[in-house]
Design a protein around this motif. Structure first.
Motif, short mmCIF file in Angstrom:
data_model
loop_
_atom_site.label_atom_id
_atom_site.label_comp_id
_atom_site.label_asym_id
_atom_site.label_seq_id
_atom_site.Cartn_x
_atom_site.Cartn_y
_atom_site.Cartn_z
N TYR A 1 5.88 10.27 34.74
CA TYR A 1 4.88 9.72 35.67
C TYR A 1 3.47 9.87 35.10
CZ TYR A 1 8.79 9.84 38.95
OH TYR A 1 10.00 9.65 39.55
N LEU A 2 3.25 10.95 34.37
CA LEU A 2 1.96 11.12 33.70
C LEU A 2 1.74 10.00 32.69
CD1 LEU A 2 -0.56 12.91 33.29
CD2 LEU A 2 0.75 14.19 31.58
N TYR B 1 2.89 6.96 32.97
CA TYR B 1 2.54 5.76 33.74
C TYR B 1 1.04 5.71 34.03
CZ TYR B 1 7.57 5.44 34.82
OH TYR B 1 8.93 5.34 34.74
N ILE B 2 0.41 6.87 34.16
CA ILE B 2 -1.02 6.92 34.48
C ILE B 2 -1.87 6.84 33.22
CG2 ILE B 2 -2.84 8.35 35.51
CD1 ILE B 2 -0.70 9.52 37.35
N VAL B 3 -1.46 7.58 32.19
CA VAL B 3 -2.29 7.71 30.99
C VAL B 3 -2.39 6.40 30.23
CG1 VAL B 3 -2.46 8.84 28.73
CG2 VAL B 3 -1.90 10.19 30.76
N PRO C 1 -2.22 3.03 31.15
CA PRO C 1 -3.23 2.06 31.64
C PRO C 1 -4.64 2.64 31.66
CG PRO C 1 -1.84 2.81 33.44
CD PRO C 1 -1.22 3.32 32.18
N PHE C 2 -4.75 3.96 31.86
CA PHE C 2 -6.08 4.57 31.86
C PHE C 2 -6.73 4.48 30.49
CE2 PHE C 2 -8.86 8.28 31.26
CZ PHE C 2 -9.77 8.07 32.29
#
Length: 433
Positions: A277-278, A280-282, A284-285
């Motif tokens: 899940y990290l 998934y965030i990193v 696109p960030f």
């Protein structure tokens, strides 16, 4: 003689006659792949139904049960091969007409080609193709590659070639195992892994930026150094004290309500450890920050035109140093996945060269975070295919299955990427003045 008598060639007319060379890389690659796949199907035909199981592990409770999906192998393969032939033909037509065939052509060709290969291998076999397990395993194997590729992209975008991803993986996994074992907390282990990756990146940045050492050489040296160091510490420290120092707390699977119950996709994407899940965030960030923020503008300016960046007041070497260390922290998270989510202990050389596959994903993804992520997923899928084929008792030789991830890497980088240019100042030290 007057000025009117002097005839000068018109630049527009001269340049109009000059035709750009045809780009044959993609059509030749698609044609070669089609020929090899067709040759395999002709020399080793398989008949019967290929059974695809669409449900997750039976121990997981799901509201919707899809069961098995039998597919007639002969008819399916024929239809897919016709579509593959049309895709290869369209790539040739677009090339001759000097038009872009579209990125969807090689993507669709690759998806259908893999589907044909899996269908052929599963035809008439006693086992079933575990679709959820195949995709979930591919995602799990791709997670460290994604974090390593992100670290490599940031490093090269800022002007430093990061060949030491393998070392950052190894030291990150080692530090994660020790810190998570001592604290019994996987989140602390994750921080320890980031510190391990940062230590390797700090040494890389110091030698490459301050002392102007050849960046590729220092990266290779760091890989060998960290491999030897972690192997030595494993034998001296971890083996005698395994219960206290090499039993790290693990990230368990976290199922997202509702999303985790979606058939096929839910168990693959939304029933994963925290690090997934990290990711998934990193991803696109980093992609957004690289192209839409002041930080990203500085990173790209320093990696492309360092002297121009210096003239507007940017401290080139400071930006490079801090971002190389940041890239090491991100790659260290990929190392944490090995010991905190995949294997519940640290072993010697457990990364097994995946840092170099992550570096290939950087090149295949053209130094773009989203493209590199898809490249990492492709390599993870290729690596997981060997486990699926072994379970199916397919006719594919075991030795070829072991080579499969690296064969895919070579085809992807040499066949579809070809000659491309990275950031202009990547690998070039900057000396002020």
């Amino acid at each position: 003689m007057t000025v009117a008598d002097i005839q000068t060639p018109a630049p527009a007319a001269a340049t109009a006659d000059i035709k750009t060379p045809l780009k044959l890389k993609v059509p030749v690659s698609l044609t070669a792949a089609f020929a090899l796949l067709g040759l395999l199907l002709l020399l080793a035909p398989r008949h019967g139904d290929a059974i695809f199981n669409l449900d997750p592990n039976s121990s997981q409770k799901i509201p919707v049960v899809l069961g098995d999906l039998p597919i007639p192998a002969d008819a399916t393969i024929v239809v897919c091969m016709v579509v593959l032939a049309l895709l290869a033909a369209w790539s040739w037509v677009a090339t001759v007409l000097r038009r872009k065939a579209g990125a969807w052509v090689p993507v669709l060709f690759g998806v259908l080609g893999v589907f044909v290969f899996v269908t052929w291998a599963a035809a008439g076999a006693s086992g079933k193709v575990p679709v959820v397990g195949l995709l979930s395993g591919a995602l799990s194997l791709a997670v460290p590659l994604v974090f390593g590729a992100l670290g490599g992209i940031i490093g090269e975008r800022v002007g430093v070639v990061n060949v030491a991803i393998e070392a950052q993986f190894l030291l990150g996994a080692f530090m994660a195992a020790i810190t998570a074992s001592i604290t019994h907390n996987p989140y602390v282990g994750l921080i320890g892994a980031m510190i391990g990756g940062m230590l390797v990146a700090f040494v890389l940045a110091a030698f490459a930026i301050k002392y102007l050492v050849e960046q590729v050489i220092i990266g290779v040296v760091l890989n060998g150094l960290v491999l030897g160091l972690t192997s030595f510490l494993y034998q001296i420290v971890l083996v005698p004290n395994a219960p206290a120092l090499n039993t790290p707390a693990q990230f368990g699977n976290l199922k997202i309500p509702l999303l985790g119950d979606i058939p096929v996709i839910g168990p693959v994407l939304f029933n994963q450890p925290f690090i997934v899940y990290l990711m998934y965030i990193v991803v696109p960030f980093v992609a957004f920050s690289l192209y839409r923020t002041r930080w990203g503008l500085r990173v790209r300016a320093v990696g492309e035109y360092p002297r121009a960046a210096d003239t507007v007041g940017i401290n080139v070497n400071r930006v490079r140093f801090t971002n190389v260390v940041l890239a090491g922290a991100i790659a260290g998270v990929g190392g944490a996945y090995f010991t905190l989510a995949s294997v519940p202990l640290f072993t010697q050389n457990m990364t097994n060269g995946l840092g170099f596959i992550a570096l290939a994903a950087v090149i295949f993804g053209r130094w773009d975070p989203m493209r590199a992520t898809f490249a990492a997923l492709l390599f993870g899928f290729a690596q997981n295919l060997q486990n699926t084929f072994s379970a199916l008792q397919s006719p594919v030789p075991k030795e070829f299955l072991l080579m499969l991830p690296y064969v895919v890497t070579l085809i992807a980088v040499a066949g579809f990427v070809g000659r491309i240019k990275g950031p202009a100042a990547s690998g070039k030290p900057y000396i002020k003045g």
